[in-house]
Design an enzyme around this catalytic site. Structure first.
Site: not given
Ligand code: EPZ
Length: 420
Positions: A22-23, A94, A118, A123, A165-166, A308, A330, A400
């Site tokens: 999915k991701n 998201r 969420c 996020r 950030s992913v 995850d 995270i 989902r």
């Molecule tokens: C991706 O979310 C994944 N989702 C998440 O999987 C996964 O948990 C996460 O990466 C971490 O590996 C998808 O790929 C669709 P981040 P993402 O940006 O991109 C903060 C699942 O269960 N942050 O790496 O949203 C954020 O709040 C989902 O499949 C900011 O503050 O994760 C978090 O605390 C859940 N500002 C941390 O950084 C931003 O602009 C990491 O978030 C972006 C993120």
């Protein structure tokens, strides 16, 4: 709302085929906005988030055709360019924010809903917006929407992410593909799903190359070519089934994914006592009835232990013969499964971002509430080994991100029924 009825403990044995990730599929689908020509994407998981992304693309003017089975789509851009990504679609997923980068790169204009928070955390999307701004996007936020424009093409830039950030890494790589000149992104996330995205884009003619562990260089191109691409197997689903085999003293052949992507997790499972044989695209895992505890699991960005799989491993450690500690680095609120596990008899204490797990728990079946995608998977795992009946409510969270989960579980011996 659908619920699961699970009668445990279940004897787990057999083989399971892992679905597409999915991701990985979500950013790849979002990046099709960059294309003029048709794109065929295979091995899509049939899960709610993918349907939502496909509906979002349709609302932005893409034509979506399912080919042969529903896991292959052909995406064709029609001439009408639409730039409004509505809250109704983005709020449930998201990853909707991932259409912002390609829209700005392609159409130089976009009105995209803020994704909203969420349960696992606020996020925010500030890292996405800061990076796209450095590429030339101008925006203002009005009534929950990001009104963004760029004066003509985006311009390449050197950008260093303040935090890993992913999503922000994905949005920026996609946007930079059509920017004018060279972009260098530093302090990138390097999750395997991002590599799948860059492999996809590169095979369509994008000029992307990793020049450092967390540094990627993108030279903008005029356009991308039509391609056919198959999405990678879902490493988190594979890890989830590894935990199911390990906790139930079962044995599973888990197929259609790359075991190299869960090396950290497999090493931990060996430490708790599981026997694992690794092949090219599958693993054979044999659980144990003497689960050893692990002093400390700390979630961090890839290649460290993934957030995850935190909830799923917590359930496993409840059955270990001693204390374990899990630290969640995270997300600020990713322990919602703890209250539900306590209803099954778990002895877990939370302090800040640490969970102290007592171990030696006999789970007794109970009624449970899902809260988010991975927490729901953890509740299913616990119910499979619990004594007696469990009902898990709000399993739309599971739908989902896990394809046909009850069929896959029933096939390996779980006594599970979906109650609508
Ligand atoms: C991706 O979310 C994944 N989702 C998440 O999987 C996964 O948990 C996460 O990466 C971490 O590996 C998808 O790929 C669709 P981040 P993402 O940006 O991109 C903060 C699942 O269960 N942050 O790496 O949203 C954020 O709040 C989902 O499949 C900011 O503050 O994760 C978090 O605390 C859940 N500002 C941390 O950084 C931003 O602009 C990491 O978030 C972006 C993120």
């Amino acid at each position: 709302m659908d619920r699961f009825l699970i009668k445990g403990p279940c004897k787990i044995k057999g083989q399971v085929s892992i679905s597409g990730s999915k991701n990985a599929a979500l950013p790849i689908l979002a990046s099709t906005i960059l294309f003029e020509k048709p794109v065929i994407i295979k091995n899509l998981p049939r899960v709610k988030d993918i349907d939502t992304m496909l509906n979002l693309l349709k609302s932005l003017g893409s034509k979506i055709q399912f080919l042969n089975n529903k896991s292959t789509v052909k995406i064709t851009k029609n001439k009408k360019k639409k730039i409004f990504a509505s809250y109704s679609l983005v709020k449930t997923m998201r990853a909707g924010i991932l259409v912002l980068g390609p829209m700005i790169a392609k159409h130089h204009k976009s009105i995209t809903s803020l994704p909203g928070g969420c349960l696992i955390g606020a996020r925010p999307v500030n890292y996405h917006l800061n990076a796209l701004k450095k590429l030339g996007m101008r925006y203002e936020i009005k009534k929950g929407y990001i009104h963004a424009i760029s004066k003509g093409k985006l311009k390449g830039a050197i950008i260093k992410f303040s935090n890993i950030s992913v999503g922000a890494t994905e949005n920026s790589i996609i946007a930079a593909c059509l920017a004018k000149g060279k972009t260098i992104l530093k302090n990138c996330a390097i999750e395997p799903e991002i590599k799948d995205l860059t492999d996809f884009l590169r095979s369509a003619g994008a000029k992307i190359k990793w020049i450092g562990k967390r540094t990627v260089q993108i030279d903008g191109v005029q356009s991308l070519n039509s391609i056919k691409y198959s999405v990678m197997g879902d490493r988190i689903e594979a890890g989830t089934f590894c935990v199911i085999a390990s906790i139930s003293n079962g044995n599973l052949l888990i197929k259609n994914f790359d075991p190299n992507l869960i090396k950290t997790e497999l090493n931990l499972l060996k430490k708790i006592g599981s026997k694992i044989k690794i092949f090219k695209k599958e693993i054979y895992i044999q659980g144990t009835n003497k689960i050893k505890n692990i002093n400390s699991i700390i979630t961090k960005e890839y290649p460290n232990f993934p957030t995850d799989l935190q909830a799923q491993f917590m359930v496993l450690l409840c059955k270990a013969n001693g204390r374990s500690i899990i630290t969640e680095n995270i997300f600020e609120n990713r322990f919602m499964h703890v209250a539900e596990l306590r209803r099954l008899g778990a002895k877990i204490m939370i302090k800040d971002n640490k969970a102290f797990i007592e171990g030696n728990t006999e789970f007794l079946g109970a009624e449970l509430m899902s809260s988010d995608l991975r927490a729901s998977a953890a509740l299913v795992i616990a119910a499979i080994v619990a004594k007696g009946k469990s009902v898990i409510n709000r399993i739309y969270h599971l739908d989902r991100g896990y394809e046909k989960i009850e069929n896959k579980l029933r096939k390996i011996g779980a006594n599970i029924k979906r109650l609508s």
